[in-house]
Design an enzyme around this catalytic site. Structure first.
Site, PDB file in Angstrom:
ATOM      1  N   PRO A   1     -41.009 -10.168 -15.755  1.00 36.36           N
ATOM      2  CA  PRO A   1     -41.266 -10.834 -17.040  1.00 36.36           C
ATOM      3  C   PRO A   1     -42.589 -11.613 -17.055  1.00 36.36           C
ATOM      4  O   PRO A   1     -43.154 -11.931 -16.007  1.00 36.36           O
ATOM      5  CB  PRO A   1     -40.082 -11.807 -17.168  1.00 36.36           C
ATOM      6  CG  PRO A   1     -39.720 -12.124 -15.754  1.00 36.36           C
ATOM      7  CD  PRO A   1     -39.985 -10.864 -14.968  1.00 36.36           C
ATOM      8  N   CYS A   2     -43.055 -11.915 -18.262  1.00 35.39           N
ATOM      9  CA  CYS A   2     -44.217 -12.794 -18.460  1.00 35.39           C
ATOM     10  C   CYS A   2     -43.771 -14.236 -18.256  1.00 35.39           C
ATOM     11  O   CYS A   2     -42.638 -14.559 -18.594  1.00 35.39           O
ATOM     12  CB  CYS A   2     -44.772 -12.635 -19.879  1.00 35.39           C
ATOM     13  SG  CYS A   2     -45.530 -11.034 -20.187  1.00 35.39           S
ATOM     14  N   PRO A   3     -44.555 -15.090 -17.711  1.00 38.02           N
ATOM     15  CA  PRO A   3     -45.922 -14.901 -17.232  1.00 38.02           C
ATOM     16  C   PRO A   3     -45.989 -14.535 -15.751  1.00 38.02           C
ATOM     17  O   PRO A   3     -47.071 -14.491 -15.186  1.00 38.02           O
ATOM     18  CB  PRO A   3     -46.555 -16.265 -17.488  1.00 38.02           C
ATOM     19  CG  PRO A   3     -45.440 -17.231 -17.199  1.00 38.02           C
ATOM     20  CD  PRO A   3     -44.188 -16.518 -17.712  1.00 38.02           C
ATOM     21  N   LEU A   4     -44.848 -14.267 -15.126  1.00 38.45           N
ATOM     22  CA  LEU A   4     -44.829 -13.969 -13.691  1.00 38.45           C
ATOM     23  C   LEU A   4     -45.679 -12.738 -13.352  1.00 38.45           C
ATOM     24  O   LEU A   4     -46.337 -12.701 -12.310  1.00 38.45           O
ATOM     25  CB  LEU A   4     -43.385 -13.779 -13.210  1.00 38.45           C
ATOM     26  CG  LEU A   4     -43.148 -13.714 -11.720  1.00 38.45           C
ATOM     27  CD1 LEU A   4     -43.724 -14.935 -11.018  1.00 38.45           C
ATOM     28  CD2 LEU A   4     -41.663 -13.601 -11.415  1.00 38.45           C
TER      29      LEU A   4
END
Length: 89
Positions: free
Chosen positions: A19-22
């Protein structure tokens, strides 16, 4: 950015399902570990990841060489060297 050219990446990073922001953070960390000028290919999901990660990398000073739609994911090729090394954001 041109979709028709074939560039050979120096490294690949599969972030499908991340997922964002990972996914941006992992991409940036990997780029920082690479030799300046190396080409990293990052695999991203459609939707928010492909909309956000390339823009975030560009804002961080990286150059996107190519974005390729592979059907089930996108392959983004980005150079490891910063366009503006003094930008530490």
């Amino acid at each position: 950015m041109r979709e028709t050219d074939t560039l050979t990446p120096d490294a690949q990073l599969d972030l499908r399902g991340t997922p964002c922001p990972l996914n941006f953070v992992r991409t940036k960390l990997r780029l920082e570990q690479m030799t300046s000028g190396s080409l990293l290919e990052v695999w991203l999901d459609g939707g928010e990841p492909i909309e956000q990660v390339p823009d975030s990398l560009t804002m961080a000073g990286y150059h996107i060489e190519q974005i390729k739609d592979c059907g089930e994911f996108f392959a983004v090729q980005v150079r490891s060297s910063l366009l503006n090394p003094s930008n530490d954001q």
